[in-house]
Design a protein around this motif. Structure first.
Motif, PDB file in Angstrom:
ATOM      1  N   TRP A 114      15.541  28.362  15.742  1.00  0.00           N
ATOM      2  CA  TRP A 114      15.821  29.306  16.833  1.00  0.00           C
ATOM      3  C   TRP A 114      17.279  29.196  17.277  1.00  0.00           C
ATOM      4  CZ3 TRP A 114      17.335  28.159  21.870  1.00  0.00           C
ATOM      5  CH2 TRP A 114      17.344  29.229  22.763  1.00  0.00           C
ATOM      6  N   LEU A 115      17.806  27.969  17.279  1.00  0.00           N
ATOM      7  CA  LEU A 115      19.173  27.764  17.747  1.00  0.00           C
ATOM      8  C   LEU A 115      20.193  28.383  16.801  1.00  0.00           C
ATOM      9  CD1 LEU A 115      20.632  26.359  20.099  1.00  0.00           C
ATOM     10  CD2 LEU A 115      20.840  24.338  18.664  1.00  0.00           C
ATOM     11  N   THR A 116      19.900  28.384  15.511  1.00  0.00           N
ATOM     12  CA  THR A 116      20.844  28.969  14.553  1.00  0.00           C
ATOM     13  C   THR A 116      20.966  30.480  14.701  1.00  0.00           C
ATOM     14  OG1 THR A 116      19.061  29.124  12.896  1.00  0.00           O
ATOM     15  CG2 THR A 116      20.470  27.155  12.849  1.00  0.00           C
ATOM     16  N   ARG A 117      20.012  31.130  15.342  1.00  0.00           N
ATOM     17  CA  ARG A 117      20.062  32.578  15.551  1.00  0.00           C
ATOM     18  C   ARG A 117      20.790  32.957  16.835  1.00  0.00           C
ATOM     19  NH1 ARG A 117      18.861  34.445  10.841  1.00  0.00           N
ATOM     20  NH2 ARG A 117      18.196  36.434  11.766  1.00  0.00           N
ATOM     21  N   ARG A 118      21.229  31.945  17.579  1.00  0.00           N
ATOM     22  CA  ARG A 118      21.919  32.203  18.845  1.00  0.00           C
ATOM     23  C   ARG A 118      23.422  32.237  18.632  1.00  0.00           C
ATOM     24  NH1 ARG A 118      17.307  32.671  19.422  1.00  0.00           N
ATOM     25  NH2 ARG A 118      18.065  34.808  19.379  1.00  0.00           N
ATOM     26  N   PRO A 119      24.185  32.773  19.600  1.00  0.00           N
ATOM     27  CA  PRO A 119      25.656  32.789  19.476  1.00  0.00           C
ATOM     28  C   PRO A 119      26.236  31.380  19.357  1.00  0.00           C
ATOM     29  CG  PRO A 119      24.937  34.289  21.210  1.00  0.00           C
ATOM     30  CD  PRO A 119      23.726  33.523  20.786  1.00  0.00           C
ATOM     31  N   ALA A 120      27.405  31.289  18.729  1.00  0.00           N
ATOM     32  CA  ALA A 120      27.995  29.977  18.453  1.00  0.00           C
ATOM     33  C   ALA A 120      28.308  29.215  19.727  1.00  0.00           C
ATOM     34  CB  ALA A 120      29.260  30.156  17.608  1.00  0.00           C
ATOM     35  N   ARG A 121      28.785  29.900  20.756  1.00  0.00           N
ATOM     36  CA  ARG A 121      29.133  29.203  22.000  1.00  0.00           C
ATOM     37  C   ARG A 121      27.897  28.602  22.652  1.00  0.00           C
ATOM     38  NH1 ARG A 121      32.518  31.839  27.119  1.00  0.00           N
ATOM     39  NH2 ARG A 121      32.624  29.901  28.358  1.00  0.00           N
ATOM     40  N   PHE A 122      26.838  29.374  22.703  1.00  0.00           N
ATOM     41  CA  PHE A 122      25.588  28.859  23.268  1.00  0.00           C
ATOM     42  C   PHE A 122      25.055  27.700  22.443  1.00  0.00           C
ATOM     43  CE2 PHE A 122      20.921  28.923  23.343  1.00  0.00           C
ATOM     44  CZ  PHE A 122      20.690  28.749  24.698  1.00  0.00           C
ATOM     45  N   ARG A 123      25.189  27.797  21.131  1.00  0.00           N
ATOM     46  CA  ARG A 123      24.714  26.737  20.250  1.00  0.00           C
ATOM     47  C   ARG A 123      25.484  25.440  20.488  1.00  0.00           C
ATOM     48  NH1 ARG A 123      24.878  29.547  16.008  1.00  0.00           N
ATOM     49  NH2 ARG A 123      26.859  28.871  15.138  1.00  0.00           N
ATOM     50  N   ARG A 124      26.782  25.529  20.675  1.00  0.00           N
ATOM     51  CA  ARG A 124      27.577  24.327  20.927  1.00  0.00           C
ATOM     52  C   ARG A 124      27.199  23.675  22.251  1.00  0.00           C
ATOM     53  NH1 ARG A 124      31.818  27.495  18.558  1.00  0.00           N
ATOM     54  NH2 ARG A 124      32.441  28.196  20.646  1.00  0.00           N
ATOM     55  N   ILE A 125      26.919  24.481  23.264  1.00  0.00           N
ATOM     56  CA  ILE A 125      26.536  23.927  24.567  1.00  0.00           C
ATOM     57  C   ILE A 125      25.204  23.190  24.469  1.00  0.00           C
ATOM     58  CG2 ILE A 125      25.885  24.515  26.936  1.00  0.00           C
ATOM     59  CD1 ILE A 125      27.869  26.827  26.806  1.00  0.00           C
ATOM     60  N   VAL A 126      24.245  23.791  23.780  1.00  0.00           N
ATOM     61  CA  VAL A 126      22.928  23.161  23.651  1.00  0.00           C
ATOM     62  C   VAL A 126      23.023  21.865  22.845  1.00  0.00           C
ATOM     63  CG1 VAL A 126      20.605  23.448  22.723  1.00  0.00           C
ATOM     64  CG2 VAL A 126      21.711  25.347  23.918  1.00  0.00           C
ATOM     65  N   LEU A 127      23.781  21.872  21.764  1.00  0.00           N
ATOM     66  CA  LEU A 127      23.944  20.667  20.962  1.00  0.00           C
ATOM     67  C   LEU A 127      24.660  19.569  21.744  1.00  0.00           C
ATOM     68  CD1 LEU A 127      24.847  22.110  17.433  1.00  0.00           C
ATOM     69  CD2 LEU A 127      22.687  21.100  18.187  1.00  0.00           C
ATOM     70  N   ALA A 128      25.571  19.952  22.637  1.00  0.00           N
ATOM     71  CA  ALA A 128      26.225  18.947  23.481  1.00  0.00           C
ATOM     72  C   ALA A 128      25.227  18.304  24.433  1.00  0.00           C
ATOM     73  CB  ALA A 128      27.366  19.596  24.263  1.00  0.00           C
ATOM     74  N   VAL A 129      24.292  19.101  24.946  1.00  0.00           N
ATOM     75  CA  VAL A 129      23.253  18.544  25.812  1.00  0.00           C
ATOM     76  C   VAL A 129      22.360  17.588  25.022  1.00  0.00           C
ATOM     77  CG1 VAL A 129      21.246  19.102  27.234  1.00  0.00           C
ATOM     78  CG2 VAL A 129      23.296  20.526  27.367  1.00  0.00           C
ATOM     79  N   PHE A 130      22.003  17.971  23.800  1.00  0.00           N
ATOM     80  CA  PHE A 130      21.172  17.093  22.977  1.00  0.00           C
ATOM     81  C   PHE A 130      21.937  15.844  22.568  1.00  0.00           C
ATOM     82  CE2 PHE A 130      18.252  20.614  22.536  1.00  0.00           C
ATOM     83  CZ  PHE A 130      17.038  19.989  22.351  1.00  0.00           C
ATOM     84  N   ALA A 131      23.255  15.942  22.460  1.00  0.00           N
ATOM     85  CA  ALA A 131      24.047  14.752  22.122  1.00  0.00           C
ATOM     86  C   ALA A 131      23.922  13.677  23.179  1.00  0.00           C
ATOM     87  CB  ALA A 131      25.517  15.140  21.927  1.00  0.00           C
ATOM     88  N   ALA A 132      23.709  14.104  24.440  1.00  0.00           N
ATOM     89  CA  ALA A 132      23.511  13.110  25.502  1.00  0.00           C
ATOM     90  C   ALA A 132      22.262  12.280  25.256  1.00  0.00           C
ATOM     91  CB  ALA A 132      23.420  13.814  26.856  1.00  0.00           C
ATOM     92  N   GLY A 133      21.267  12.884  24.624  1.00  0.00           N
ATOM     93  CA  GLY A 133      20.057  12.128  24.315  1.00  0.00           C
ATOM     94  C   GLY A 133      20.280  11.038  23.296  1.00  0.00           C
TER      95      GLY A 133
END
Length: 296
Positions: A114-133
């Motif tokens: 699902w994340l790969t179908r989203r815009p690149a900027r949104f994808r980077r923000i979400v991956l940054a949040v997951f990086a905190a995990g």
């Protein structure tokens, strides 16, 4: 021999004797460092294997010596314990690992798709949040996790332990691996499935998931080993009287004043059989997943 025959050819690289000696010493240094690093990783495995087949006196007298003569009494004593530490610990750890991994893999793969179908900027923000995990130490979030499980009445239960595994950094790792692997899959494959009338769920399950087999093997091996070797979550979420995995069982098998090292090494040897067998069964897909993620 003429003078022209002793001259180096034009454009041919020349290496002086000091440069050759420095390269030789550098190669020897790299080989020595690699050997020492390999020895550091192999020595605990060697000690566990050889001491699992030695008596208590042999272990105390010479822990690094090979078992001469070898004995299987340690394995028999470990399996014959009255508290059933091997049988109960292996069963509880296997169920916890299996259920946790079976939940994390589809969740991580579906969210990554699902994340790969989203815009690149949104994808980077979400991956940054997951990086905190991945960056936050598990001990920091252990107390809030226990409080949440207490609120849900899942503390001191195996469903609570599994929920903590699914919601922890393990899911973040799965998302990162799947997100990197999905970048190597051509978008034309997904678009062709959508043109043929397949929905998002069917496309993910029938088209994308079979292509993610190497990444799934990588995620499964890493998560299985991490959850299998986890000590802190089972110790504090389950509690010493409510449940027992193989790691907490090993901790409970240590004596307060004296320790039967022969039986302890037998327990550790039996505890390592299942993870090693699982890795050997999936190592081909594991290597393929790592190499693909490194080149894409």
């Amino acid at each position: 021999m003429t003078l022209t025959e002793t001259r180096p050819r034009a454009g041919a690289p020349t290496t002086s004797a000091p440069d050759r000696r420095r390269r030789a010493w550098a190669a020897r240094g790299h080989l020595t460092a690699a050997g020492l690093l390999t020895l550091a990783f192999v020595s605990p495995i060697y000690l566990t294997v050889v001491n699992a087949f030695k008596t208590q006196d042999q272990i105390i007298r010479s822990p690094s010596a090979p078992p001469v003569p070898p004995t299987t009494q340690n394995l028999t004593d470990a399996l014959g314990r009255s508290d059933k530490i091997i049988q109960i610990g292996l069963a509880n750890s296997a169920v916890t690992v299996l259920v946790s991994v079976l939940l994390i893999i589809p969740l991580g793969a579906a969210f990554s798709f699902w994340l790969t179908r989203r815009p690149a900027r949104f994808r980077r923000i979400v991956l940054a949040v997951f990086a905190a995990g991945l960056m936050i130490p598990p001990a920091v979030v252990l107390l809030p996790t226990i409080r949440i499980l207490t609120f849900l009445h899942l503390d001191h239960t195996y469903p609570g332990l599994i929920l903590a595994n699914v919601g922890g950094g393990y899911l973040s790792f799965a998302v990162f691996v799947y997100s990197g692997f999905l970048r190597s899959i051509p978008h034309e494959i997904v678009e062709a499935a959508e043109v043929d009338g397949a929905g998002r769920l069917r496309t993910w399950w029938t088209i994308v998931m079979p292509l993610l087999r190497p990444a799934t093997a990588t995620v499964a091996i890493f998560l299985s080993l991490w959850i299998w070797n986890d000590f802190m979550n089972p110790q504090f979420i389950l509690g010493p009287l409510r449940g027992q995995t193989i790691t907490t069982g090993l901790y409970l098998s240590l004596g307060q004043y004296t320790t039967n090292y022969a039986q302890l090494f037998g327990v550790m040897f039996l505890a390592a059989i299942l993870p090693v067998a699982g890795y050997l069964a999936l190592q081909k897909q594991f290597v393929a997943g790592l190499s693909t993620g490194a080149t894409k």
